[in-house]
Structure formats: C-alpha cells, structure tokens
Design an enzyme around this catalytic site. Structure first.
Site, PDB file in Angstrom:
ATOM      1  N   GLY A   6       0.839  -1.191   0.000  1.00  5.14           N
ATOM      2  CA  GLY A   6       0.000   0.000   0.000  1.00  5.14           C
ATOM      3  C   GLY A   6       0.874   1.240   0.000  1.00  5.14           C
ATOM      4  O   GLY A   6       2.052   1.189  -0.345  1.00  5.14           O
ATOM      5  N   ARG A   7       0.300   2.346   0.415  1.00  3.66           N
ATOM      6  CA  ARG A   7       1.068   3.598   0.428  1.00  3.66           C
ATOM      7  C   ARG A   7       1.842   3.810   1.719  1.00  3.66           C
ATOM      8  O   ARG A   7       2.735   4.650   1.782  1.00  3.66           O
ATOM      9  CB  ARG A   7       0.146   4.781   0.145  1.00  3.66           C
ATOM     10  CG  ARG A   7      -0.267   4.823  -1.325  1.00  3.66           C
ATOM     11  CD  ARG A   7      -0.934   6.121  -1.690  1.00  3.66           C
ATOM     12  NE  ARG A   7      -2.259   6.191  -1.099  1.00  3.66           N
ATOM     13  CZ  ARG A   7      -2.775   7.285  -0.548  1.00  3.66           C
ATOM     14  NH1 ARG A   7      -2.108   8.398  -0.501  1.00  3.66           N
ATOM     15  NH2 ARG A   7      -3.992   7.263  -0.041  1.00  3.66           N
TER      16      ARG A   7
ATOM     17  N   GLU B 170       5.728   4.031   1.835  1.00  4.25           N
ATOM     18  CA  GLU B 170       6.289   5.247   1.243  1.00  4.25           C
ATOM     19  C   GLU B 170       6.740   6.237   2.312  1.00  4.25           C
ATOM     20  O   GLU B 170       7.785   6.863   2.191  1.00  4.25           O
ATOM     21  CB  GLU B 170       5.231   5.879   0.340  1.00  4.25           C
ATOM     22  CG  GLU B 170       5.616   7.185  -0.292  1.00  4.25           C
ATOM     23  CD  GLU B 170       4.476   7.739  -1.124  1.00  4.25           C
ATOM     24  OE1 GLU B 170       3.965   8.831  -0.770  1.00  4.25           O
ATOM     25  OE2 GLU B 170       4.084   7.086  -2.106  1.00  4.25           O
TER      26      GLU B 170
ATOM     27  N   CYS C  91       4.209  -6.356  -2.153  1.00  4.91           N
ATOM     28  CA  CYS C  91       3.871  -5.147  -2.894  1.00  4.91           C
ATOM     29  C   CYS C  91       4.860  -4.018  -2.604  1.00  4.91           C
ATOM     30  O   CYS C  91       6.060  -4.186  -2.792  1.00  4.91           O
ATOM     31  CB  CYS C  91       2.419  -4.772  -2.586  1.00  4.91           C
ATOM     32  SG  CYS C  91       1.636  -3.675  -3.781  1.00  4.91           S
ATOM     33  N   HIS C  92       4.380  -2.874  -2.129  1.00  5.37           N
ATOM     34  CA  HIS C  92       5.238  -1.724  -1.853  1.00  5.37           C
ATOM     35  C   HIS C  92       6.048  -1.882  -0.561  1.00  5.37           C
ATOM     36  O   HIS C  92       6.824  -0.999  -0.217  1.00  5.37           O
ATOM     37  CB  HIS C  92       4.401  -0.444  -1.796  1.00  5.37           C
ATOM     38  CG  HIS C  92       3.921   0.012  -3.137  1.00  5.37           C
ATOM     39  ND1 HIS C  92       2.883  -0.606  -3.798  1.00  5.37           N
ATOM     40  CD2 HIS C  92       4.352   1.009  -3.940  1.00  5.37           C
ATOM     41  CE1 HIS C  92       2.677   0.002  -4.948  1.00  5.37           C
ATOM     42  NE2 HIS C  92       3.557   0.980  -5.074  1.00  5.37           N
TER      43      HIS C  92
ATOM     44  N   TYR D 261       5.541  -4.937  -6.112  1.00  7.74           N
ATOM     45  CA  TYR D 261       4.720  -4.362  -7.170  1.00  7.74           C
ATOM     46  C   TYR D 261       5.696  -3.850  -8.235  1.00  7.74           C
ATOM     47  O   TYR D 261       6.729  -3.253  -7.893  1.00  7.74           O
ATOM     48  CB  TYR D 261       3.847  -3.231  -6.613  1.00  7.74           C
ATOM     49  CG  TYR D 261       2.852  -2.747  -7.630  1.00  7.74           C
ATOM     50  CD1 TYR D 261       1.793  -3.557  -8.021  1.00  7.74           C
ATOM     51  CD2 TYR D 261       2.990  -1.502  -8.226  1.00  7.74           C
ATOM     52  CE1 TYR D 261       0.892  -3.130  -8.977  1.00  7.74           C
ATOM     53  CE2 TYR D 261       2.092  -1.070  -9.184  1.00  7.74           C
ATOM     54  CZ  TYR D 261       1.036  -1.893  -9.558  1.00  7.74           C
ATOM     55  OH  TYR D 261       0.152  -1.482 -10.512  1.00  7.74           O
TER      56      TYR D 261
END
Length: 185
Positions: free
Chosen positions: A87-88, A91, A117-118, A137
């Site tokens: 997800g975000r 980040e 993923c992320h 990802y």
C-alpha cells in the site's frame, strides 16, 4: 507458535494487512500490528488496491484496521518474524529511523521476513536488499535494483523466497506468499 511483528500505517493496502494478520492468528501465531506514533487500539486507514485493466491499480477506501500493540514499546528482539504489508504506508514509513532499525534487526538476526507489494520500499530504504532476490509491485522494481537487489518479475499470484525473505508482487499472491512464510516459521 511464532510471535510476529507487523509494521503498518495509514493507507496500508487492506487485503495485504488484514488477510495475513487474520490468517497468521488463525494458524495459532501471535501478531502485533504497530504503527509509528500510534498505540494499541488506535486505527490506521486502509486502501483497497484493485487491478481493473488500467495502467496502474485503482484505489478505494478500505477499513479502519485496529492496531494491537504500542509502537513505542516494541522490542524487535522479542519477535520471531516480521510482516511488511504494501500500500502507500511504506512510502512514508521508510522515513522513520526506528522503523528502519526494526527492519534491519530481522535481517541481522536472520529471522523470517515477509514483504509484499510496496513493502519492498522499506527493505530498500533499510539497506537489506544487497545481493537479494525480491519481488514487489512492478513500480518498485527500480528501488529494488537501486538498493542492490535483483527484482523478481513474477506472476501476480506467485512469491519468491531468498533465505529468510519471502516477497510477492501483490495480494493475489497470498496463498503462495503466506505458505512460503509459514514454512520459515
């Protein structure tokens, strides 16, 4: 059974947080879900990322996910394994020195780590991908290679294992990713 740390945050991917959290607990493991600056009982917002034929995933509001432990009191040495959802959240979590230190601990002690993923953004920022094969990802491939890792370009339903590290591109890989992770536990 294992005691597992999950590091997550606001706008974590819904399935990549809730499914492993619930699955690992259903298998008898203890999972402490934490987020910097939050305590047990606080929530993080999740986002649902879907693959609908566009050039990238779409994002929709998810659930409020309740954390189960206080970030400030986490002692990584008391955990057997680490889970990093995508997800975000990764980040901005990668900007937190305490988070990066926690991630490094699991690699220095060769404890099992599952990232999806992320989540690879945290691995790259922690400097633990040198010489490692890592899936993520596809948009994270440049970060994996810049961190000295080899990006595993695999099907969205597959996962890859490299020593104590299990990675996958996104939530459709849960069956493969979680099965490989549980073998390491």
């Amino acid at each position: 059974m294992a005691k597992i740390l999950m590091i997550t945050g606001d706008y974590t991917e819904d399935y990549e947080t809730m499914v492993p959290f619930q699955c690992l607990m259903a298998c008898g493991h203890t999972v402490d879900a934490v987020c910097p600056d939050k305590k047990s009982g606080d929530t993080v917002k999740t986002a649902i990322h879907d693959f609908e034929g566009d050039q990238t995933y779409s994002e929709k509001p998810g659930h409020n996910f309740a954390l189960t432990a206080d970030f400030a009191s986490v002692e990584p040495e008391t955990y057997d394994a680490l889970v990093i959802p995508g997800g975000r959240a990764p980040e901005y979590l990668r900007l937190n020195a305490a988070v990066l230190d926690m991630v490094r601990h699991f690699f220095e002690t060769k404890k099992p780590v599952a990232a999806i993923c992320h989540g690879a953004q945290l691995l790259a920022a922690a400097g633990v991908l040198e010489g490692r094969t890592c899936s993520a990802y596809p948009a994270c491939a440049p970060e994996v290679t810049a961190a000295g890792g080899t990006f595993a370009d695999i099907a969205v339903t597959e996962s890859v294992i490299d020593g104590n590290l299990v990675t996958a591109p996104a939530w459709p890989a849960h069956p493969a990713w979680l099965a490989q992770f549980m073998k390491l536990l």
